[in-house]
Design an enzyme around this catalytic site. Structure first.
Site, short mmCIF file in Angstrom:
data_model
loop_
_atom_site.label_atom_id
_atom_site.label_comp_id
_atom_site.label_asym_id
_atom_site.label_seq_id
_atom_site.Cartn_x
_atom_site.Cartn_y
_atom_site.Cartn_z
N HIS A 5 56.40 41.05 40.07
CA HIS A 5 55.89 41.75 38.90
C HIS A 5 56.22 43.22 39.05
O HIS A 5 56.67 43.66 40.11
CB HIS A 5 54.38 41.51 38.71
CG HIS A 5 53.53 42.06 39.81
ND1 HIS A 5 53.52 41.53 41.09
CD2 HIS A 5 52.65 43.10 39.83
CE1 HIS A 5 52.67 42.22 41.84
NE2 HIS A 5 52.13 43.17 41.10
N HIS B 262 54.35 46.08 38.87
CA HIS B 262 53.43 47.12 39.32
C HIS B 262 54.11 47.97 40.39
O HIS B 262 54.93 47.48 41.18
CB HIS B 262 52.13 46.51 39.86
CG HIS B 262 51.21 46.04 38.78
ND1 HIS B 262 50.14 45.21 39.02
CD2 HIS B 262 51.20 46.27 37.44
CE1 HIS B 262 49.50 44.97 37.88
NE2 HIS B 262 50.14 45.60 36.91
N ASP C 263 53.52 49.27 43.29
CA ASP C 263 53.56 48.97 44.72
C ASP C 263 54.50 47.82 45.06
O ASP C 263 54.67 47.49 46.23
CB ASP C 263 52.14 48.68 45.25
CG ASP C 263 51.44 47.56 44.50
OD1 ASP C 263 51.58 47.48 43.26
OD2 ASP C 263 50.75 46.75 45.15
N HIS C 264 55.14 47.26 44.03
CA HIS C 264 56.10 46.17 44.26
C HIS C 264 57.52 46.54 43.83
O HIS C 264 58.45 45.81 44.15
CB HIS C 264 55.65 44.91 43.50
CG HIS C 264 54.39 44.31 44.06
ND1 HIS C 264 54.37 43.16 44.82
CD2 HIS C 264 53.11 44.73 43.98
CE1 HIS C 264 53.12 42.89 45.18
NE2 HIS C 264 52.35 43.83 44.68
N HIS D 53 48.04 37.09 37.60
CA HIS D 53 47.74 38.49 37.90
C HIS D 53 47.38 39.17 36.58
O HIS D 53 47.17 38.51 35.56
CB HIS D 53 48.93 39.13 38.61
CG HIS D 53 48.61 40.44 39.25
ND1 HIS D 53 47.43 40.69 39.92
CD2 HIS D 53 49.33 41.60 39.33
CE1 HIS D 53 47.43 41.91 40.39
NE2 HIS D 53 48.56 42.51 40.04
N ASP E 199 51.14 39.13 43.98
CA ASP E 199 49.72 39.30 43.66
C ASP E 199 49.26 38.18 42.75
O ASP E 199 49.87 37.93 41.70
CB ASP E 199 49.50 40.64 42.95
CG ASP E 199 49.82 41.83 43.83
OD1 ASP E 199 50.20 41.61 45.00
OD2 ASP E 199 49.69 42.97 43.35
N HIS F 239 49.15 41.76 51.40
CA HIS F 239 48.59 42.64 50.37
C HIS F 239 47.16 43.02 50.73
O HIS F 239 46.23 42.94 49.94
CB HIS F 239 48.64 41.96 48.99
CG HIS F 239 48.63 42.94 47.85
ND1 HIS F 239 47.47 43.36 47.24
CD2 HIS F 239 49.63 43.59 47.22
CE1 HIS F 239 47.76 44.21 46.27
NE2 HIS F 239 49.06 44.38 46.25
#
Length: 308
Positions: free
Chosen positions: A61, A63, A65-66, A139, A210, A268
């Protein structure tokens, strides 16, 4: 054939002193696959000596932090005069977001890049004897998980039985193992099923990104040799898991148990547990009989075949 997993980033939404944001590298013989690419992933690849020749990058995905590590990694590839094509697999509807991420950082790679949108049930990539499958996750945004699944292997060849049947040592052994019948000098036909056992399963490595606990993950991870699952919280913050679209370690372990996975990696990890991850491992082990661990950044794991 080797299959090695390197955990490049195991922290939750923000990095900590000891843990970087999400990234997992899988090496299968000469190929390298990167799953998610949090900020600083390129430095982690240098630090842990994984090499940079990644052919496929799978994004669960978009976001930050990815994905925030993608522009920097692309720039490093350009500095290294990369010419090999890269396939970048993202959830359906996220091609534009990835293009904006690259364009906004003035990253225009000189090597070919194909952005491939994928959804649950798709095969993101088909190799010679394995594939990377896409499954649904839960998520707070468009998200998917990925399962690297090897084809079944040939059954074991029973040399002793073949010799008893009169098959001479040599090429006819290989013919039988490849599934072809052979004829002996006296006219007798020996068939593969007489000397070759049932097909043996390949290996399966599953990465959720996530997610909340989900039936789709249980299905994708059925019999998995390694399930890498979101375990952001321990029980003390369980009430935060659902509204944020994450799982507790205990919930991840229940998924692994239902799936019959052999090993569970809890990733995570919330920065709340930066000093002590033992509650995550302890609570997961209360629910899951297999091998369960919280990997540190740089942890490497060789995944053996199920029957070895």
């Amino acid at each position: 054939m080797s299959l090695r997993v390197t955990f490049l980033g195991t922290s939750g939404a923000v990095p900590t002193v000891r843990r970087n944001t999400s990234a997992v590298l899988v090496r299968r013989e000469g190929q390298r696959f990167l799953f998610d690419c949090g900020e600083g992933t390129q430095r982690q690849m240098m630090r842990y000596g994984t090499g940079f020749d990644v052919s496929h990058l799978f994004v669960t995905h978009t976001h930050g932090d990815h994905v925030l590590g993608i522009p920097g990694l692309f720039q490093t590839w350009d500095f290294n005069d990369r010419t090999d094509a890269l396939a970048l697999h993202v959830p359906n509807g996220e091609r534009r977001a990835i293009r904006k991420l690259l364009n906004g950082s003035a990253t225009r790679p000189d090597f070919p890049v194909r952005i491939n949108e994928v959804g649950p049930g798709d095969v993101a990539y088909r190799g010679e004897d394995f594939e990377v499958r896409v499954f649904e996750t839960q998520h707070r945004t468009r998200s998917v998980g990925f399962a690297l699944v090897e084809d079944d292997r040939k059954g074991r060849f029973d040399r002793e039985r073949a010799e008893e049947l009169g098959v001479p040592v040599g090429p006819k052994f290989s013919q039988l193992h490849e599934g072809d019948p052979v004829e002996l000098e006296d006219g007798t036909v020996v068939r593969p099923e007489q000397v070759v056992g049932d097909p043996r399963p390949g290996r399966r490595v599953v990465y959720t990104g996530d997610t909340r606990p989900a039936d789709a993950t249980v299905e994708a991870a059925s019999g998995a040799d390694l399930l890498i699952h979101d375990a952001t919280f321990a029980d003390d913050w369980a009430d935060r898991a659902s509204p944020t679209g994450h799982s507790t370690a205990r919930e991840a372990a229940r998924v692994a148990s239902r799936a019959g996975a052999r090993r569970l990696a809890l990733t995570h990890v919330s920065s709340r547990y930066a000093g002590d991850v033992s509650p995550l491992a302890r609570q997961a082990r209360e629910e899951f009989d297999g091998r369960c661990f919280v990997p540190d950044d740089g942890h490497e794991l060789d995944v053996p075949y199920p029957d070895t």
